[in-house]
Motif scaffolding. Structure first.
Motif, PDB file in Angstrom:
ATOM      1  N   PHE A 138       0.865  -1.301   0.034  1.00 14.51           N
ATOM      2  CA  PHE A 138       0.023   0.032  -0.064  1.00 14.51           C
ATOM      3  C   PHE A 138       1.005   1.365  -0.027  1.00 14.51           C
ATOM      4  O   PHE A 138       1.656   1.535   0.860  1.00 14.51           O
ATOM      5  N   GLN A 139       0.937   2.023  -1.182  1.00 14.97           N
ATOM      6  CA  GLN A 139       1.652   3.062  -1.149  1.00 14.97           C
ATOM      7  C   GLN A 139       1.161   4.385  -1.983  1.00 14.97           C
ATOM      8  O   GLN A 139       0.083   4.064  -2.676  1.00 14.97           O
ATOM      9  N   GLU A 140       1.843   5.553  -1.862  1.00 12.90           N
ATOM     10  CA  GLU A 140       1.354   6.783  -2.591  1.00 12.90           C
ATOM     11  C   GLU A 140       2.399   6.787  -3.646  1.00 12.90           C
ATOM     12  O   GLU A 140       3.570   6.545  -3.732  1.00 12.90           O
ATOM     13  N   VAL A 141       1.954   6.713  -5.063  1.00 10.38           N
ATOM     14  CA  VAL A 141       2.916   6.808  -6.073  1.00 10.38           C
ATOM     15  C   VAL A 141       2.554   8.124  -6.722  1.00 10.38           C
ATOM     16  O   VAL A 141       1.572   8.711  -6.725  1.00 10.38           O
ATOM     17  N   SER A 142       3.544   8.455  -7.628  1.00 15.81           N
ATOM     18  CA  SER A 142       3.418   9.578  -8.681  1.00 15.81           C
ATOM     19  C   SER A 142       2.652   9.246  -9.879  1.00 15.81           C
ATOM     20  O   SER A 142       2.821   8.084 -10.478  1.00 15.81           O
ATOM     21  N   PHE A 143       1.751  10.276 -10.329  1.00 17.73           N
ATOM     22  CA  PHE A 143       0.954   9.862 -11.675  1.00 17.73           C
ATOM     23  C   PHE A 143       0.754  11.096 -12.334  1.00 17.73           C
ATOM     24  O   PHE A 143       0.557  12.259 -11.755  1.00 17.73           O
ATOM     25  N   GLY A 144       1.355  11.237 -13.587  1.00 13.63           N
ATOM     26  CA  GLY A 144       1.309  12.223 -14.224  1.00 13.63           C
ATOM     27  C   GLY A 144       2.223  12.260 -15.377  1.00 13.63           C
ATOM     28  O   GLY A 144       3.172  11.549 -15.337  1.00 13.63           O
ATOM     29  N   ILE A 145       2.621  13.456 -15.842  1.00 12.97           N
ATOM     30  CA  ILE A 145       3.487  13.604 -16.933  1.00 12.97           C
ATOM     31  C   ILE A 145       5.093  13.901 -16.442  1.00 12.97           C
ATOM     32  O   ILE A 145       5.173  14.371 -15.236  1.00 12.97           O
ATOM     33  N   THR A 146       5.821  13.309 -17.210  1.00 10.02           N
ATOM     34  CA  THR A 146       7.509  13.204 -16.560  1.00 10.02           C
ATOM     35  C   THR A 146       8.276  14.101 -17.645  1.00 10.02           C
ATOM     36  O   THR A 146       7.801  13.942 -18.874  1.00 10.02           O
ATOM     37  N   GLU A 147       9.306  14.564 -17.002  1.00 16.85           N
ATOM     38  CA  GLU A 147      10.117  14.935 -17.933  1.00 16.85           C
ATOM     39  C   GLU A 147      11.214  14.095 -18.731  1.00 16.85           C
ATOM     40  O   GLU A 147      11.538  14.434 -20.020  1.00 16.85           O
ATOM     41  N   THR A 148      11.208  12.796 -18.579  1.00 13.28           N
ATOM     42  CA  THR A 148      12.056  11.823 -19.154  1.00 13.28           C
ATOM     43  C   THR A 148      11.036  10.937 -19.566  1.00 13.28           C
ATOM     44  O   THR A 148       9.900  10.374 -19.209  1.00 13.28           O
ATOM     45  N   ILE A 149      11.349   9.924 -20.761  1.00 11.27           N
ATOM     46  CA  ILE A 149      10.697   8.986 -21.401  1.00 11.27           C
ATOM     47  C   ILE A 149      10.542   7.642 -20.330  1.00 11.27           C
ATOM     48  O   ILE A 149      11.927   7.155 -19.966  1.00 11.27           O
ATOM     49  N   LEU A 150       9.537   6.935 -20.035  1.00  6.11           N
ATOM     50  CA  LEU A 150       9.550   5.973 -19.112  1.00  6.11           C
ATOM     51  C   LEU A 150       9.201   4.605 -20.148  1.00  6.11           C
ATOM     52  O   LEU A 150       8.559   4.793 -21.106  1.00  6.11           O
ATOM     53  N   SER A 151       9.802   3.458 -19.639  1.00  5.96           N
ATOM     54  CA  SER A 151       9.473   2.219 -20.375  1.00  5.96           C
ATOM     55  C   SER A 151       8.283   1.357 -19.689  1.00  5.96           C
ATOM     56  O   SER A 151       8.541   1.065 -18.490  1.00  5.96           O
ATOM     57  N   TYR A 152       7.341   1.014 -20.189  1.00  4.97           N
ATOM     58  CA  TYR A 152       6.316   0.068 -19.693  1.00  4.97           C
ATOM     59  C   TYR A 152       6.171  -1.108 -20.514  1.00  4.97           C
ATOM     60  O   TYR A 152       6.281  -1.123 -21.904  1.00  4.97           O
ATOM     61  N   SER A 153       5.850  -2.185 -19.748  1.00 12.85           N
ATOM     62  CA  SER A 153       5.339  -3.477 -20.645  1.00 12.85           C
ATOM     63  C   SER A 153       3.848  -3.771 -20.054  1.00 12.85           C
ATOM     64  O   SER A 153       3.621  -3.702 -18.853  1.00 12.85           O
ATOM     65  N   PHE A 154       3.284  -4.360 -21.044  1.00 14.74           N
ATOM     66  CA  PHE A 154       1.645  -5.034 -20.608  1.00 14.74           C
ATOM     67  C   PHE A 154       2.290  -6.356 -20.195  1.00 14.74           C
ATOM     68  O   PHE A 154       2.684  -7.185 -20.958  1.00 14.74           O
ATOM     69  N   LEU A 155       1.867  -6.598 -18.966  1.00 15.86           N
ATOM     70  CA  LEU A 155       1.867  -8.023 -18.214  1.00 15.86           C
ATOM     71  C   LEU A 155       0.648  -8.778 -18.521  1.00 15.86           C
ATOM     72  O   LEU A 155       0.801 -10.010 -18.385  1.00 15.86           O
TER      73      LEU A 155
END
Length: 198
Positions: free
Chosen positions: A106-123
């Motif tokens: 259980f955590q608080e996470v960032s959500f929104g636009i970033t200045e750098t490109i992030l990589s995500y994969s569909f699990l």
């Protein structure tokens, strides 16, 4: 970074017997868990009269790496944090499984636009195409044209999620599909084309 913080929880369920041989679908796990708490609309997305509550689901069910997961976002995260699941018995494929333990992050996470490109994969398969854009996708001859359509759809998905979480996207979203493979899957028994990739 132009974003905000949202609550997120990931629950891993452990049962009194293994689930390895089962082909567990999200709908199976959702039905089993939601059946324990029929009055919790966030768990099943249906009103008391049976009508579907159309909005981005704040509680989602996954079967990844032979583990049953429940993911909560914002109000869904709070609900999962407080939900008493240990000791409950659910029905999967006409067999009873007792929940003997739950691990929760259980955590608080960032959500929104970033200045750098992030990589995500569909699990799990991304169901990008509805009936109308499925026909459009099939008619596009080249991968580049199909890729452009899928990127446009993905941006739309991200905008919808943002809207449902009360986040106004301050600038254009950029996506670049690196690799994607088509897989046959289903939604509520209806065959569909899904995608896995990065």
């Amino acid at each position: 970074m132009k974003n905000n913080k949202i609550l997120n929880s990931v629950v891993v369920l452990h049962f009194d017997k293994p689930t390895y041989g089962l082909d567990i679908q999200s709908k199976d796990l959702r039905g089993a868990i939601a059946g324990l708490y029929p009055n919790e609309i966030l768990l099943h997305q249906h009103y008391e009269d049976g009508l579907v509550k159309y909005r981005y689901p704040l509680v989602q069910y996954k079967y990844i790496n032979k583990r049953c997961l429940i993911i909560g976002i914002e109000a869904g995260a709070k609900l999962l944090n407080d939900l008493s699941l240990v000791g409950k018995t659910i029905l999967l494929f006409n067999d009873k499984y007792r929940i003997i333990k739950r691990d929760i992050l259980f955590q608080e996470v960032s959500f929104g636009i970033t200045e750098t490109i992030l990589s995500y994969s569909f699990l799990t398969p991304w169901l990008a195409l509805k009936e109308k854009n499925y026909e459009q996708y099939q008619k596009l001859g080249t991968w580049q044209k199909r890729k452009a359509l899928l990127e446009k759809i993905l941006i739309g998905n991200l905008l919808s999620i943002s809207k449902s979480l009360g986040y106004t996207v301050p600038e254009p979203i950029k996506v670049d599909i690196i690799n994607l493979k088509e897989i046959q899957t289903s939604l509520k028994g209806t065959p569909m084309l899904g995608f896995l990739g990065t």
